[in-house]
Enzyme design. Sequence first.
Site, PDB file in Angstrom:
ATOM      1  N   LYS A  89      12.505  19.637  -1.481  1.00 35.60           N
ATOM      2  CA  LYS A  89      11.655  18.812  -2.182  1.00 35.60           C
ATOM      3  C   LYS A  89      10.906  18.350  -1.481  1.00 35.60           C
ATOM      4  O   LYS A  89      11.088  17.767  -0.358  1.00 35.60           O
ATOM      5  CB  LYS A  89      12.602  17.883  -2.983  1.00 35.60           C
ATOM      6  CG  LYS A  89      12.292  17.646  -4.582  1.00 35.60           C
ATOM      7  CD  LYS A  89      13.374  16.790  -5.007  1.00 35.60           C
ATOM      8  CE  LYS A  89      13.063  16.401  -6.549  1.00 35.60           C
ATOM      9  NZ  LYS A  89      13.842  15.353  -6.808  1.00 35.60           N
TER      10      LYS A  89
HETATM   11  O1  G3P Z   1      14.342  13.856  -9.519  1.00 33.55           O
HETATM   12  C1  G3P Z   1      14.342  12.479  -9.250  1.00 33.55           C
HETATM   13  C2  G3P Z   1      13.414  11.806 -10.415  1.00 33.55           C
HETATM   14  O2  G3P Z   1      14.015  12.311 -11.889  1.00 33.55           O
HETATM   15  C3  G3P Z   1      13.215  10.467 -10.514  1.00 33.55           C
HETATM   16  O3  G3P Z   1      13.839   9.670 -11.546  1.00 33.55           O
HETATM   17  O4  G3P Z   1      14.346   7.833 -12.807  1.00 33.55           O
HETATM   18  O5  G3P Z   1      14.001   7.697 -10.421  1.00 33.55           O
HETATM   19  O6  G3P Z   1      12.267   7.684 -11.940  1.00 33.55           O
HETATM   20  P1  G3P Z   1      13.569   8.130 -11.594  1.00 33.55           P
END
Ligand code: G3P
Length: 225
Positions: free
Chosen positions: A84
Amino acid sequence: MRLFLDTASVDEIRAAAKLGVISGVTTNPSLWAKAGGGNYRDVVMEIAAIVDGPISAEATSREVDGLVEEARRIASWHPNVVVKIPIDEVGLEATSRLAKEGVKVNMTLIFSANQALLAAHVGATYVSPFVGRLDDVGQDGMIVVAEAVEIFDRYHLPAQVIAASLRHPRHVTQAAQAGAHIATVPYAILMAMLRHPLTDTGIERFLADAAKAEGQRLLEPRHDP
Ligand code: G3P
């Protein structure tokens, strides 16, 4: 649309994998810290032993040569590991080099269709628009998913769209309707997709009626031949 689990918690991954609906996992430094930290490679290897599919592990170097080196190292952990990389100048240059070497990249922190297009052009295998974080600032994050899918389709770009940063089950439905190739969901959302109170009361009623019917059968007079 395939489902990935968005977590670094081995317990959650084990529980979700048993259901048979998860075909990959996405992690990031925040999820890794939330899951208790430890050696990132060890965590990813443990996940790879549970899920036979793409597992995203995030690189954190902030300069191109260092990022390429780090990404190669992460990719060498296991054949299913996808690196990533956040989108910016450093991320794009590193990804264009890594893609030529066959390293699979999930380009992350995507907040616009143009960023998604740039990520696809440098050879990212996956492109991850963050839906919930756009919703958080008053925009419609799902529009980026729909636009990226439309553009990739129209120009036959092979990158796959991962709808990420999903906050509720409705987001998953909307991602599927928008044509996302993959939705990555936290464990709580996976469970929320599964559950419905009418299913619970329906099961309870069937069990009660089955017990009642069984009791009636036992009360029936026997007909001996
Ligand atoms: O893969 C990570 C992404 O889904 C982040 O999610 O909830 O931290 O915005 P969030």
